[in-house]
Scaffold this motif. Structure first.
Motif, PDB file in Angstrom:
ATOM      1  N   TYR A   1       0.814  -1.218   0.000  1.00 47.18           N
ATOM      2  CA  TYR A   1       0.000   0.000   0.000  1.00 47.18           C
ATOM      3  C   TYR A   1       0.849   1.270   0.000  1.00 47.18           C
ATOM      4  CZ  TYR A   1      -3.144   3.592   1.889  1.00 47.18           C
ATOM      5  OH  TYR A   1      -3.849   4.754   2.103  1.00 47.18           O
ATOM      6  N   GLN A   2       1.826   1.366   0.887  1.00 43.65           N
ATOM      7  CA  GLN A   2       2.598   2.602   0.988  1.00 43.65           C
ATOM      8  C   GLN A   2       3.349   2.893  -0.307  1.00 43.65           C
ATOM      9  OE1 GLN A   2       5.435   2.754   4.235  1.00 43.65           O
ATOM     10  NE2 GLN A   2       5.565   4.982   4.125  1.00 43.65           N
ATOM     11  N   SER A   3       3.940   1.882  -0.896  1.00 44.36           N
ATOM     12  CA  SER A   3       4.677   2.103  -2.143  1.00 44.36           C
ATOM     13  C   SER A   3       3.739   2.525  -3.270  1.00 44.36           C
ATOM     14  CB  SER A   3       5.458   0.849  -2.537  1.00 44.36           C
ATOM     15  OG  SER A   3       4.578  -0.220  -2.842  1.00 44.36           O
ATOM     16  N   GLN A   4       2.509   2.005  -3.268  1.00 44.05           N
ATOM     17  CA  GLN A   4       1.561   2.388  -4.304  1.00 44.05           C
ATOM     18  C   GLN A   4       1.014   3.794  -4.069  1.00 44.05           C
ATOM     19  OE1 GLN A   4      -1.379  -0.419  -5.543  1.00 44.05           O
ATOM     20  NE2 GLN A   4       0.106  -2.047  -5.860  1.00 44.05           N
ATOM     21  N   VAL A   5       0.818   4.186  -2.815  1.00 47.81           N
ATOM     22  CA  VAL A   5       0.436   5.568  -2.513  1.00 47.81           C
ATOM     23  C   VAL A   5       1.503   6.526  -3.037  1.00 47.81           C
ATOM     24  CG1 VAL A   5       0.196   7.246  -0.633  1.00 47.81           C
ATOM     25  CG2 VAL A   5      -1.078   5.094  -0.549  1.00 47.81           C
ATOM     26  N   GLU A   6       2.759   6.196  -2.771  1.00 48.77           N
ATOM     27  CA  GLU A   6       3.849   7.043  -3.237  1.00 48.77           C
ATOM     28  C   GLU A   6       3.911   7.081  -4.762  1.00 48.77           C
ATOM     29  OE1 GLU A   6       7.145   5.326  -1.190  1.00 48.77           O
ATOM     30  OE2 GLU A   6       6.575   6.200   0.754  1.00 48.77           O
ATOM     31  N   ARG A   7       3.606   5.972  -5.403  1.00 43.05           N
ATOM     32  CA  ARG A   7       3.568   5.934  -6.870  1.00 43.05           C
ATOM     33  C   ARG A   7       2.479   6.858  -7.409  1.00 43.05           C
ATOM     34  NH1 ARG A   7       5.205   2.528 -11.063  1.00 43.05           N
ATOM     35  NH2 ARG A   7       6.424   1.361  -9.552  1.00 43.05           N
ATOM     36  N   THR A   8       1.305   6.856  -6.766  1.00 41.96           N
ATOM     37  CA  THR A   8       0.226   7.750  -7.193  1.00 41.96           C
ATOM     38  C   THR A   8       0.651   9.210  -7.068  1.00 41.96           C
ATOM     39  OG1 THR A   8      -1.468   6.147  -6.507  1.00 41.96           O
ATOM     40  CG2 THR A   8      -2.171   8.424  -6.788  1.00 41.96           C
ATOM     41  N   ALA A   9       1.215   9.559  -5.909  1.00 43.80           N
ATOM     42  CA  ALA A   9       1.641  10.937  -5.686  1.00 43.80           C
ATOM     43  C   ALA A   9       2.682  11.360  -6.713  1.00 43.80           C
ATOM     44  CB  ALA A   9       2.191  11.086  -4.270  1.00 43.80           C
ATOM     45  N   GLN A  10       3.638  10.490  -6.980  1.00 46.60           N
ATOM     46  CA  GLN A  10       4.691  10.817  -7.942  1.00 46.60           C
ATOM     47  C   GLN A  10       4.112  11.028  -9.336  1.00 46.60           C
ATOM     48  OE1 GLN A  10       8.338  10.910  -7.086  1.00 46.60           O
ATOM     49  NE2 GLN A  10       7.994  12.209  -8.880  1.00 46.60           N
ATOM     50  N   ALA A  11       3.143  10.190  -9.723  1.00 48.95           N
ATOM     51  CA  ALA A  11       2.540  10.321 -11.047  1.00 48.95           C
ATOM     52  C   ALA A  11       1.807  11.649 -11.206  1.00 48.95           C
ATOM     53  CB  ALA A  11       1.575   9.155 -11.296  1.00 48.95           C
ATOM     54  N   ILE A  12       1.090  12.076 -10.160  1.00 46.79           N
ATOM     55  CA  ILE A  12       0.384  13.361 -10.212  1.00 46.79           C
ATOM     56  C   ILE A  12       1.382  14.518 -10.245  1.00 46.79           C
ATOM     57  CG2 ILE A  12      -1.242  14.884  -9.027  1.00 46.79           C
ATOM     58  CD1 ILE A  12      -2.417  12.295  -7.721  1.00 46.79           C
ATOM     59  N   ALA A  13       2.376  14.453  -9.373  1.00 45.44           N
ATOM     60  CA  ALA A  13       3.377  15.522  -9.310  1.00 45.44           C
ATOM     61  C   ALA A  13       4.137  15.639 -10.631  1.00 45.44           C
ATOM     62  CB  ALA A  13       4.338  15.267  -8.160  1.00 45.44           C
ATOM     63  N   ASP A  14       4.479  14.512 -11.238  1.00 45.42           N
ATOM     64  CA  ASP A  14       5.194  14.537 -12.514  1.00 45.42           C
ATOM     65  C   ASP A  14       4.354  15.173 -13.611  1.00 45.42           C
ATOM     66  OD1 ASP A  14       7.360  13.323 -11.350  1.00 45.42           O
ATOM     67  OD2 ASP A  14       6.976  11.332 -12.185  1.00 45.42           O
ATOM     68  N   ARG A  15       3.052  14.896 -13.574  1.00 48.55           N
ATOM     69  CA  ARG A  15       2.184  15.430 -14.628  1.00 48.55           C
ATOM     70  C   ARG A  15       2.039  16.951 -14.508  1.00 48.55           C
ATOM     71  NH1 ARG A  15      -2.842  12.062 -16.976  1.00 48.55           N
ATOM     72  NH2 ARG A  15      -1.121  10.563 -16.938  1.00 48.55           N
ATOM     73  N   ILE A  16       2.027  17.473 -13.288  1.00 49.94           N
ATOM     74  CA  ILE A  16       1.896  18.923 -13.096  1.00 49.94           C
ATOM     75  C   ILE A  16       3.255  19.604 -13.222  1.00 49.94           C
ATOM     76  CG2 ILE A  16       1.267  20.741 -11.457  1.00 49.94           C
ATOM     77  CD1 ILE A  16      -0.902  18.886 -10.390  1.00 49.94           C
ATOM     78  N   GLY A  17       4.251  19.073 -12.540  1.00 53.77           N
ATOM     79  CA  GLY A  17       5.596  19.620 -12.592  1.00 53.77           C
ATOM     80  C   GLY A  17       5.799  20.806 -11.660  1.00 53.77           C
ATOM     81  N   GLY A  18       6.998  20.910 -11.101  1.00 50.42           N
ATOM     82  CA  GLY A  18       7.383  22.063 -10.305  1.00 50.42           C
ATOM     83  C   GLY A  18       6.717  22.205  -8.958  1.00 50.42           C
ATOM     84  N   LEU A  19       6.165  21.132  -8.414  1.00 50.86           N
ATOM     85  CA  LEU A  19       5.457  21.216  -7.141  1.00 50.86           C
ATOM     86  C   LEU A  19       6.401  21.066  -5.958  1.00 50.86           C
ATOM     87  CD1 LEU A  19       2.289  18.969  -7.729  1.00 50.86           C
ATOM     88  CD2 LEU A  19       2.418  21.463  -7.796  1.00 50.86           C
ATOM     89  N   ASP A  20       6.062  21.747  -4.887  1.00 51.74           N
ATOM     90  CA  ASP A  20       6.615  21.480  -3.553  1.00 51.74           C
ATOM     91  C   ASP A  20       5.605  20.538  -2.900  1.00 51.74           C
ATOM     92  OD1 ASP A  20       7.323  21.445  -0.890  1.00 51.74           O
ATOM     93  OD2 ASP A  20       7.269  23.624  -0.623  1.00 51.74           O
ATOM     94  N   TRP A  21       5.979  19.271  -2.701  1.00 53.78           N
ATOM     95  CA  TRP A  21       4.967  18.310  -2.259  1.00 53.78           C
ATOM     96  C   TRP A  21       5.561  17.254  -1.330  1.00 53.78           C
ATOM     97  CZ3 TRP A  21       5.337  13.050  -3.667  1.00 53.78           C
ATOM     98  CH2 TRP A  21       6.284  12.753  -4.675  1.00 53.78           C
ATOM     99  N   SER A  22       4.668  16.628  -0.577  1.00 52.41           N
ATOM    100  CA  SER A  22       5.055  15.488   0.254  1.00 52.41           C
ATOM    101  C   SER A  22       3.854  14.562   0.422  1.00 52.41           C
ATOM    102  CB  SER A  22       5.567  15.940   1.620  1.00 52.41           C
ATOM    103  OG  SER A  22       4.531  16.516   2.384  1.00 52.41           O
ATOM    104  N   VAL A  23       4.148  13.319   0.740  1.00 52.14           N
ATOM    105  CA  VAL A  23       3.123  12.316   1.052  1.00 52.14           C
ATOM    106  C   VAL A  23       3.007  12.221   2.564  1.00 52.14           C
ATOM    107  CG1 VAL A  23       2.477   9.879   0.878  1.00 52.14           C
ATOM    108  CG2 VAL A  23       3.606  11.010  -1.047  1.00 52.14           C
ATOM    109  N   CYS A  24       1.775  12.125   3.065  1.00 52.94           N
ATOM    110  CA  CYS A  24       1.558  11.996   4.499  1.00 52.94           C
ATOM    111  C   CYS A  24       0.349  11.108   4.753  1.00 52.94           C
ATOM    112  CB  CYS A  24       1.394  13.366   5.158  1.00 52.94           C
ATOM    113  SG  CYS A  24       0.228  14.468   4.333  1.00 52.94           S
ATOM    114  N   TYR A  25       0.159  10.732   6.021  1.00 48.92           N
ATOM    115  CA  TYR A  25      -0.846   9.722   6.352  1.00 48.92           C
ATOM    116  C   TYR A  25      -1.709  10.184   7.526  1.00 48.92           C
ATOM    117  CZ  TYR A  25       1.957   6.927   3.235  1.00 48.92           C
ATOM    118  OH  TYR A  25       2.636   6.476   2.129  1.00 48.92           O
TER     119      TYR A  25
END
Length: 345
Positions: free
Chosen positions: A203-227
């Motif tokens: 689950y955690q690795s897939q959550v991080e994969r989702t976040a990375q995919a969204i961030a990559d599509r937008i570009g230039g974000l200051d972002w982090s994953v949290c729970y």
């Protein structure tokens, strides 16, 4: 061809009186409370009784019940429409801990007499505590009811194009609402005890994969994953959402929060994120706090689900759809229905 699509979700109490039995069902699940049945049943009842007053107070803030059933029904109808006229599609909402629950849905599907069944979790990221629990419950109930129909399972879709496209569009709208103050995007997901992840849950690795995919599509974000949504004394995965909100405040950032593991609104978004964490943000000096809505019936998300259903039907009967091309199920993560069926590469 008649195709039944089973949309799995958590469920939620439909009245204040339903809160305690809902909690008892939740904690009676061996995927949630990992104890022998002899201990789990009494402990589940005890925990449910203790937590009921607080939980009723939470639901009282959103009208006394969860809105998840109506939203999931809307997703089922939207999916039927998106799939078009090729087959006779029928979407069934199947909740794990409150009505309509698995046994009743199995009976309804049997009356429909489908030629094929597709199990479709509304959990983009696979976990033993969610998708795997629902799939196991379905198999047991189907065997008991003698529902013998070729069945495919969509395992997961953490970076499926439609899901990411919908998430990106909603997040971009949230970023525009944040104004000129530099924003930090917090991708908030439901947490899990650390020991579940250490046991191999993906689950955690897939959550991080989702976040990375969204961030990559937008570009230039200051972002982090949290729970979020930590309960009980066990150590949970982190960082926690409340800690990340506090850090954003200390850094002078606006917060744009997207709950990327939820596809519908319920108490964890409408109360925890919209009320409690908004107050926490204000307390920590966050001048702008924007909570991005869940994907719900966003057309891109529904179109992506339709693609997953079609892909599942194209698989040999009895196998599991790999979810997303870039995240094949055959990576042998613990609890995957494909692994359980002995069909992984």
């Amino acid at each position: 061809m008649k195709v039944a699509i089973i949309l799995f979700n958590l469920g939620g109490p439909d009245s204040p009186e339903a809160v305690q039995p809902f909690l008892r069902n939740l904690f009676s699940d061996p995927a949630i409370l990992r104890l022998p049945a002899l201990l789990r049943g009494p402990l589940a009842s005890f925990i449910a009784r203790r937590r009921t007053p607080k939980a009723q107070g939470i639901y009282a803030r959103i009208g006394g019940s969860s809105p998840i059933l109506g939203q999931t029904e809307a997703q089922a109808r939207a999916l039927e429409e998106a799939l078009g006229p090729d087959h006779e599609w029928r979407g069934y909402v199947c909740m794990r801990y409150w009505h309509p629950m698995t046994d009743a849905v199995v009976r309804s599907v049997k009356r429909f007499a489908p030629d094929r069944i597709v199990l479709l979790p509304l959990y983009p990221q696979f976990s033993t505590t969610t998708t795997d629990s629902s799939v196991k419950a379905w198999r047991e109930a189907a065997a008991k009811a003698k529902l013998v129909v070729p069945t495919q399972t969509v395992c997961c879709y953490p970076d499926e194009d439609g899901f990411i496209a919908a998430s990106t569009e909603l997040l971009q709208q949230g970023l525009r609402q944040a104004g000129t103050l530099p924003p930090r995007v917090l991708f908030s997901a439901h947490g899990l005890p650390e020991r579940v992840i250490k046991a191999g849950d993906p689950y955690q690795s897939q959550v991080e994969r989702t976040a990375q995919a969204i961030a990559d599509r937008i570009g230039g974000l200051d972002w982090s994953v949290c729970y979020q949504s930590r309960v009980g004394p066990l150590k949970w995965i982190g960082p926690s959402t409340d800690a990340e909100i506090a850090r954003a405040g200390a850094d002078g950032k606006a917060v744009v929060l997207y709950p990327l593991s939820f596809v519908s609104e319920h108490s964890e978004t409408l109360v925890e994120l919209d009320i409690e964490y908004r107050h926490l943000a204000e307390k920590n000096g966050v001048s702008t706090y924007v909570r991005v809505p869940t994907v719900g019936t966003h057309p891109s998300f529904i179109a992506g689900l339709a693609d997953r259903v079609r892909a599942a039907l194209a698989e040999p009967t009895g196998t599991v759809c790999h979810g997303a091309k870039s995240m094949p199920c055959s990576r042998a993560h613990l609890g995957c229905p494909l692994i359980a069926a002995g069909k992984a590469a």
